[in-house]
Each structure stands twice: as C-alpha cells, then as structure tokens.
Design a protein around this motif. Structure first.
Motif, PDB file in Angstrom:
ATOM      1  N   LEU A   1      42.872 -37.358  -9.146  1.00  0.00           N
ATOM      2  CA  LEU A   1      43.376 -36.159  -9.811  1.00  0.00           C
ATOM      3  C   LEU A   1      42.181 -35.387 -10.345  1.00  0.00           C
ATOM      4  CD1 LEU A   1      45.663 -34.368 -10.823  1.00  0.00           C
ATOM      5  CD2 LEU A   1      45.734 -35.790 -12.894  1.00  0.00           C
ATOM      6  N   LEU A   2      41.934 -34.230  -9.735  1.00  0.00           N
ATOM      7  CA  LEU A   2      40.841 -33.371 -10.175  1.00  0.00           C
ATOM      8  C   LEU A   2      41.290 -32.622 -11.429  1.00  0.00           C
ATOM      9  CD1 LEU A   2      39.922 -31.869  -6.691  1.00  0.00           C
ATOM     10  CD2 LEU A   2      38.766 -33.753  -7.875  1.00  0.00           C
ATOM     11  N   ALA A   3      40.564 -32.835 -12.505  1.00  0.00           N
ATOM     12  CA  ALA A   3      40.903 -32.190 -13.777  1.00  0.00           C
ATOM     13  C   ALA A   3      39.700 -32.261 -14.704  1.00  0.00           C
ATOM     14  CB  ALA A   3      42.102 -32.881 -14.426  1.00  0.00           C
ATOM     15  N   ARG A   4      39.546 -31.236 -15.503  1.00  0.00           N
ATOM     16  CA  ARG A   4      38.471 -31.264 -16.504  1.00  0.00           C
ATOM     17  C   ARG A   4      38.595 -32.499 -17.392  1.00  0.00           C
ATOM     18  NH1 ARG A   4      38.863 -25.100 -17.099  1.00  0.00           N
ATOM     19  NH2 ARG A   4      37.006 -24.450 -15.972  1.00  0.00           N
ATOM     20  N   LYS A   5      39.831 -32.825 -17.757  1.00  0.00           N
ATOM     21  CA  LYS A   5      40.032 -33.979 -18.647  1.00  0.00           C
ATOM     22  C   LYS A   5      39.594 -35.293 -17.989  1.00  0.00           C
ATOM     23  CE  LYS A   5      44.820 -34.994 -17.390  1.00  0.00           C
ATOM     24  NZ  LYS A   5      46.189 -35.101 -17.827  1.00  0.00           N
ATOM     25  N   ASN A   6      39.437 -35.285 -16.663  1.00  0.00           N
ATOM     26  CA  ASN A   6      38.955 -36.466 -15.947  1.00  0.00           C
ATOM     27  C   ASN A   6      37.471 -36.363 -15.606  1.00  0.00           C
ATOM     28  OD1 ASN A   6      41.522 -37.544 -16.048  1.00  0.00           O
ATOM     29  ND2 ASN A   6      42.072 -36.892 -13.987  1.00  0.00           N
ATOM     30  N   GLY A   7      36.812 -35.345 -16.176  1.00  0.00           N
ATOM     31  CA  GLY A   7      35.375 -35.204 -15.985  1.00  0.00           C
ATOM     32  C   GLY A   7      34.952 -34.299 -14.840  1.00  0.00           C
ATOM     33  N   HIS A   8      35.904 -33.623 -14.212  1.00  0.00           N
ATOM     34  CA  HIS A   8      35.553 -32.719 -13.117  1.00  0.00           C
ATOM     35  C   HIS A   8      35.151 -31.351 -13.657  1.00  0.00           C
ATOM     36  CE1 HIS A   8      38.106 -35.827 -11.200  1.00  0.00           C
ATOM     37  NE2 HIS A   8      37.091 -35.798 -10.358  1.00  0.00           N
ATOM     38  N   ALA A   9      34.498 -30.583 -12.814  1.00  0.00           N
ATOM     39  CA  ALA A   9      33.956 -29.289 -13.219  1.00  0.00           C
ATOM     40  C   ALA A   9      35.035 -28.282 -13.595  1.00  0.00           C
ATOM     41  CB  ALA A   9      33.093 -28.710 -12.105  1.00  0.00           C
ATOM     42  N   GLN A  10      36.212 -28.406 -12.986  1.00  0.00           N
ATOM     43  CA  GLN A  10      37.279 -27.454 -13.270  1.00  0.00           C
ATOM     44  C   GLN A  10      38.640 -28.027 -12.903  1.00  0.00           C
ATOM     45  OE1 GLN A  10      37.630 -24.094 -10.327  1.00  0.00           O
ATOM     46  NE2 GLN A  10      35.550 -24.700  -9.765  1.00  0.00           N
ATOM     47  N   ASP A  11      39.674 -27.353 -13.341  1.00  0.00           N
ATOM     48  CA  ASP A  11      41.043 -27.646 -12.916  1.00  0.00           C
ATOM     49  C   ASP A  11      41.277 -26.781 -11.675  1.00  0.00           C
ATOM     50  OD1 ASP A  11      41.417 -29.304 -15.129  1.00  0.00           O
ATOM     51  OD2 ASP A  11      42.277 -27.699 -16.334  1.00  0.00           O
ATOM     52  N   TYR A  12      40.886 -27.286 -10.528  1.00  0.00           N
ATOM     53  CA  TYR A  12      40.880 -26.510  -9.291  1.00  0.00           C
ATOM     54  C   TYR A  12      42.264 -25.975  -8.935  1.00  0.00           C
ATOM     55  CZ  TYR A  12      36.320 -28.620  -8.356  1.00  0.00           C
ATOM     56  OH  TYR A  12      35.018 -29.011  -8.426  1.00  0.00           O
ATOM     57  N   ASP A  13      42.266 -24.766  -8.333  1.00  0.00           N
ATOM     58  CA  ASP A  13      43.500 -24.279  -7.726  1.00  0.00           C
ATOM     59  C   ASP A  13      43.540 -24.826  -6.291  1.00  0.00           C
ATOM     60  OD1 ASP A  13      41.824 -22.649  -6.166  1.00  0.00           O
ATOM     61  OD2 ASP A  13      42.360 -20.815  -7.224  1.00  0.00           O
ATOM     62  N   HIS A  14      44.577 -24.461  -5.552  1.00  0.00           N
ATOM     63  CA  HIS A  14      44.818 -25.021  -4.224  1.00  0.00           C
ATOM     64  C   HIS A  14      43.625 -24.797  -3.279  1.00  0.00           C
ATOM     65  CE1 HIS A  14      47.469 -26.549  -1.100  1.00  0.00           C
ATOM     66  NE2 HIS A  14      47.137 -25.534  -0.324  1.00  0.00           N
ATOM     67  N   VAL A  15      43.134 -23.595  -3.234  1.00  0.00           N
ATOM     68  CA  VAL A  15      42.034 -23.270  -2.330  1.00  0.00           C
ATOM     69  C   VAL A  15      40.695 -23.705  -2.908  1.00  0.00           C
ATOM     70  CG1 VAL A  15      40.834 -21.359  -1.181  1.00  0.00           C
ATOM     71  CG2 VAL A  15      43.328 -21.358  -1.316  1.00  0.00           C
ATOM     72  N   GLY A  16      40.536 -23.551  -4.203  1.00  0.00           N
ATOM     73  CA  GLY A  16      39.268 -23.856  -4.859  1.00  0.00           C
ATOM     74  C   GLY A  16      38.813 -25.287  -4.715  1.00  0.00           C
ATOM     75  N   MET A  17      39.751 -26.222  -4.580  1.00  0.00           N
ATOM     76  CA  MET A  17      39.335 -27.620  -4.451  1.00  0.00           C
ATOM     77  C   MET A  17      38.695 -27.911  -3.100  1.00  0.00           C
ATOM     78  SD  MET A  17      42.638 -30.061  -4.003  1.00  0.00           S
ATOM     79  CE  MET A  17      44.004 -29.195  -4.708  1.00  0.00           C
ATOM     80  N   VAL A  18      38.736 -26.921  -2.206  1.00  0.00           N
ATOM     81  CA  VAL A  18      38.105 -27.077  -0.903  1.00  0.00           C
ATOM     82  C   VAL A  18      36.898 -26.156  -0.740  1.00  0.00           C
ATOM     83  CG1 VAL A  18      38.455 -26.915   1.599  1.00  0.00           C
ATOM     84  CG2 VAL A  18      40.313 -27.719   0.131  1.00  0.00           C
TER      85      VAL A  18
END
Length: 120
Positions: free
Chosen positions: A63-80
């Motif tokens: 789960l990509l999320a700022r709360k999990n230490g990722h750079a952002q809460d990606y949108d559908h396209v942004g995560m790619v």
C-alpha cells in the motif's frame, strides 16, 4: 493498482467458463499487488480484497501511502509515471521480479548497460 502476475493474465482470457473470478481462483503464479491510498480509480480497499482472494501462496501486497513512508499518496497514473514512482515503485517491482525470475533480471541489466553505454 499495479498487479504483476506474469503470463497468467493472458490465460484468463482463454478460460471456457468466461468468468473472471473463476479464472482468478485458478491463478497459481506469484503476484505483486501494489495499491495506493490516493488512487480513486482502483481504491486500495478493493485492491486489498482482490489480493486476499488470490489463491497463490507467493503473493505480496504493498500500500503506497505517506503514512507508510512513501513519497506521496499516489493517484492511479502517478504510481506508474511520476518521478517519485520511478524512484520508489519501479525498484520495488524490479526487486520483486529479480527474486523470482533471476535469468530475466540478468537480461534486463545487460540491456540497461548497453543502453547507457552506447554511443550515438
């Protein structure tokens, strides 16, 4: 949501039953499911449900999320396609595939080396 299920997706189309979920329950290949808390197209809750329904034992949910230490809460396209995804999502996928398909990883690395060292 990114789902890396190599080769099996093609065979889903060939099922005689015609039911996606019937074919889904037959999947035995390794699966990497990547969802993002900011994805409104494929919400993370649905992605997690899909992950839980996968019968394969070799599966991973991210789960990509700022709360999990990722750079952002990606949108559908942004995560790619985003620069942040290039820095943290792509390497995650490569690491996952390298562990399962080492011969393929070697071929990819050779291609990278050729691409970065070629002279125009």
């Amino acid at each position: 949501m990114l789902v890396v299920m190599l080769l099996k997706l093609v065979s889903l189309k060939k099922l005689k039953s015609g039911s996606f979920w019937d074919g889904f329950r037959e999947m035995t290949q390794a699966a990497l499911v990547i969802a993002s808390i900011g994805d409104k197209t494929d919400p993370a809750g649905g992605c997690e449900t899909m992950y839980q329904r996968l019968p394969t034992l070799d599966k991973q949910y991210v789960l990509l999320a700022r709360k999990n230490g990722h750079a952002q809460d990606y949108d559908h396209v942004g995560m790619v396609v985003s620069k942040d995804a290039q820095a943290e999502v792509w390497p995650l996928i490569l690491e996952w595939t390298d562990k399962r398909f080492p011969a393929g990883a070697k071929a990819i690395n050779k291609t990278k080396i050729k691409a970065t060292t070629s002279v125009s």
